[in-house]
Design a protein around this motif. Structure first.
Motif, PDB file in Angstrom:
ATOM      1  N   ILE A 103     -15.706   7.293  18.829  1.00 51.08           N
ATOM      2  CA  ILE A 103     -16.317   8.248  17.904  1.00 51.08           C
ATOM      3  C   ILE A 103     -15.688   9.629  18.040  1.00 51.08           C
ATOM      4  O   ILE A 103     -15.339  10.286  17.047  1.00 51.08           O
ATOM      5  CB  ILE A 103     -17.838   8.337  18.155  1.00 51.08           C
ATOM      6  N   CYS A 104     -15.522  10.084  19.288  1.00 53.09           N
ATOM      7  CA  CYS A 104     -14.978  11.430  19.523  1.00 53.09           C
ATOM      8  C   CYS A 104     -13.536  11.551  19.023  1.00 53.09           C
ATOM      9  O   CYS A 104     -13.174  12.519  18.336  1.00 53.09           O
ATOM     10  CB  CYS A 104     -15.042  11.763  21.017  1.00 53.09           C
ATOM     11  N   VAL A 105     -12.702  10.562  19.365  1.00 57.30           N
ATOM     12  CA  VAL A 105     -11.305  10.601  18.939  1.00 57.30           C
ATOM     13  C   VAL A 105     -11.205  10.520  17.421  1.00 57.30           C
ATOM     14  O   VAL A 105     -10.377  11.206  16.796  1.00 57.30           O
ATOM     15  CB  VAL A 105     -10.501   9.467  19.601  1.00 57.30           C
ATOM     16  N   ALA A 106     -12.052   9.685  16.810  1.00 60.34           N
ATOM     17  CA  ALA A 106     -12.030   9.551  15.347  1.00 60.34           C
ATOM     18  C   ALA A 106     -12.361  10.875  14.668  1.00 60.34           C
ATOM     19  O   ALA A 106     -11.704  11.271  13.692  1.00 60.34           O
ATOM     20  CB  ALA A 106     -13.021   8.475  14.918  1.00 60.34           C
ATOM     21  N   ASN A 107     -13.368  11.579  15.167  1.00 68.21           N
ATOM     22  CA  ASN A 107     -13.733  12.869  14.566  1.00 68.21           C
ATOM     23  C   ASN A 107     -12.631  13.907  14.745  1.00 68.21           C
ATOM     24  O   ASN A 107     -12.350  14.699  13.841  1.00 68.21           O
ATOM     25  CB  ASN A 107     -15.035  13.383  15.194  1.00 68.21           C
ATOM     26  N   ILE A 108     -11.988  13.887  15.907  1.00 66.99           N
ATOM     27  CA  ILE A 108     -10.881  14.820  16.143  1.00 66.99           C
ATOM     28  C   ILE A 108      -9.735  14.539  15.180  1.00 66.99           C
ATOM     29  O   ILE A 108      -9.167  15.452  14.561  1.00 66.99           O
ATOM     30  CB  ILE A 108     -10.407  14.732  17.600  1.00 66.99           C
ATOM     31  N   LEU A 109      -9.374  13.263  15.047  1.00 58.64           N
ATOM     32  CA  LEU A 109      -8.282  12.892  14.144  1.00 58.64           C
ATOM     33  C   LEU A 109      -8.615  13.233  12.696  1.00 58.64           C
ATOM     34  O   LEU A 109      -7.746  13.691  11.934  1.00 58.64           O
ATOM     35  CB  LEU A 109      -7.988  11.390  14.273  1.00 58.64           C
ATOM     36  N   PHE A 110      -9.866  13.019  12.306  1.00 60.69           N
ATOM     37  CA  PHE A 110     -10.261  13.317  10.919  1.00 60.69           C
ATOM     38  C   PHE A 110     -10.151  14.820  10.647  1.00 60.69           C
ATOM     39  O   PHE A 110      -9.634  15.236   9.606  1.00 60.69           O
ATOM     40  CB  PHE A 110     -11.691  12.840  10.672  1.00 60.69           C
ATOM     41  N   ASN A 111     -10.631  15.626  11.580  1.00 64.85           N
ATOM     42  CA  ASN A 111     -10.567  17.086  11.392  1.00 64.85           C
ATOM     43  C   ASN A 111      -9.124  17.578  11.367  1.00 64.85           C
ATOM     44  O   ASN A 111      -8.775  18.468  10.573  1.00 64.85           O
ATOM     45  CB  ASN A 111     -11.343  17.787  12.507  1.00 64.85           C
ATOM     46  N   ILE A 112      -8.280  17.001  12.230  1.00 64.91           N
ATOM     47  CA  ILE A 112      -6.867  17.384  12.231  1.00 64.91           C
ATOM     48  C   ILE A 112      -6.217  17.011  10.900  1.00 64.91           C
ATOM     49  O   ILE A 112      -5.452  17.790  10.320  1.00 64.91           O
ATOM     50  CB  ILE A 112      -6.127  16.714  13.405  1.00 64.91           C
ATOM     51  N   SER A 113      -6.528  15.813  10.409  1.00 68.69           N
ATOM     52  CA  SER A 113      -5.952  15.353   9.140  1.00 68.69           C
ATOM     53  C   SER A 113      -6.361  16.251   7.984  1.00 68.69           C
ATOM     54  O   SER A 113      -5.545  16.605   7.122  1.00 68.69           O
ATOM     55  CB  SER A 113      -6.391  13.913   8.861  1.00 68.69           C
ATOM     56  N   MET A 114      -7.632  16.629   7.958  1.00 70.72           N
ATOM     57  CA  MET A 114      -8.096  17.520   6.892  1.00 70.72           C
ATOM     58  C   MET A 114      -7.470  18.907   7.029  1.00 70.72           C
ATOM     59  O   MET A 114      -7.172  19.576   6.032  1.00 70.72           O
ATOM     60  CB  MET A 114      -9.618  17.628   6.939  1.00 70.72           C
ATOM     61  N   GLY A 115      -7.261  19.330   8.274  1.00 68.40           N
ATOM     62  CA  GLY A 115      -6.696  20.653   8.496  1.00 68.40           C
ATOM     63  C   GLY A 115      -5.258  20.781   8.046  1.00 68.40           C
ATOM     64  O   GLY A 115      -4.815  21.853   7.619  1.00 68.40           O
ATOM     65  N   ILE A 116      -4.492  19.690   8.149  1.00 67.82           N
ATOM     66  CA  ILE A 116      -3.087  19.743   7.734  1.00 67.82           C
ATOM     67  C   ILE A 116      -2.889  19.272   6.295  1.00 67.82           C
ATOM     68  O   ILE A 116      -1.755  19.143   5.832  1.00 67.82           O
ATOM     69  CB  ILE A 116      -2.209  18.902   8.678  1.00 67.82           C
ATOM     70  N   GLY A 117      -4.008  18.993   5.612  1.00 67.75           N
ATOM     71  CA  GLY A 117      -3.924  18.687   4.187  1.00 67.75           C
ATOM     72  C   GLY A 117      -3.710  17.237   3.829  1.00 67.75           C
ATOM     73  O   GLY A 117      -3.340  16.933   2.692  1.00 67.75           O
ATOM     74  N   LEU A 118      -3.911  16.308   4.771  1.00 66.54           N
ATOM     75  CA  LEU A 118      -3.777  14.889   4.429  1.00 66.54           C
ATOM     76  C   LEU A 118      -4.941  14.451   3.554  1.00 66.54           C
ATOM     77  O   LEU A 118      -6.095  14.827   3.791  1.00 66.54           O
ATOM     78  CB  LEU A 118      -3.744  14.045   5.701  1.00 66.54           C
ATOM     79  N   ASN A 119      -4.635  13.645   2.560  1.00 66.77           N
ATOM     80  CA  ASN A 119      -5.649  13.190   1.617  1.00 66.77           C
ATOM     81  C   ASN A 119      -6.249  11.874   2.110  1.00 66.77           C
ATOM     82  O   ASN A 119      -5.674  10.807   1.947  1.00 66.77           O
ATOM     83  CB  ASN A 119      -5.034  13.005   0.228  1.00 66.77           C
TER      84      ASN A 119
END
Length: 209
Positions: free
Chosen positions: A168-184
């Protein structure tokens, strides 16, 4: 296994070489390492085959490897090494090997089907209200796969819980990073976290002993 003759117990034939018999014995010992009665039957079958071959050798019917006829002549020769043994690294290596597990194709396939179904339902679900139920099923599946390996209840609970939290923790980190760099990412954060956790739990339950 005891109802079979020694060759059938080890999965070899009377024409098998000594090396093939040794390999078959070791493979069975690795497979049934947590089952003392079967391990004992494997040793008994192996000894029976060796005694039979020694008897045939005395009768001149077969040739037995030198290390069987004269075990006292077998001397272990160690090659000189420039690297000193490190007790700490050996302990770490043993701990790491004891932690990892090599699942069979059947184990991977069965648990994979369950997690794949959970992932499919998560993706095509119209509401996030079903996600907690799916996660509960995934956690239960992970616990069951871990528990059936060594039958240690609290250890299986602990590994499953740690795997769930880390996933859960890693998934949330990856999701936030993806949104931060503009991945759709077309999935919502809850769906993404659920899918990632399912994949992580599958890996943990299959490849951790």
């Amino acid at each position: 296994m005891t109802e079979l003759n020694p060759y059938e117990q080890l999965g070899v034939t009377e024409n098998s070489s000594f090396e093939e018999i040794q390999t078959a014995k070791q493979n069975l010992k690795d497979k049934y390492q947590n089952d003392p009665p079967i391990l004992e039957s494997i040793e008994i079958a192996y000894d029976a085959i060796i005694m039979q071959r020694l008897r045939l050798r005395q009768e001149g019917k077969i040739k037995v490897p030198e290390q069987i006829r004269f075990p006292e002549k077998t001397v272990e020769i160690k090659k000189p090494s420039l690297i000193l043994d490190n007790p700490t690294s050996k302990k770490v290596s043993l701990w790491f090997n004891d932690l990892l597990y090599q699942p069979s194709r059947r184990e991977i396939f069965l648990s994979g089907i369950i997690f794949l179904l959970l992932i499919t339902v998560s993706i095509f679900s119209d509401t996030n209200e079903i996600l907690p139920l799916l996660l509960t099923i995934g956690v239960g599946t992970s616990f069951y796969v871990l528990y059936r390996k060594q039958k240690i209840f609290w250890r299986s609970i602990a590994i499953t819980f740690i795997g769930f939290i880390v996933g859960i923790c890693v998934a949330n980190i990856l999701f936030n990073i993806s949104m931060g760099i503009g991945l759709n990412i077309t999935l919502e954060s809850e769906q993404f976290a659920t899918l990632f956790t399912f994949c992580f739990l599958w890996l943990v339950s299959n490849f951790i002993r």
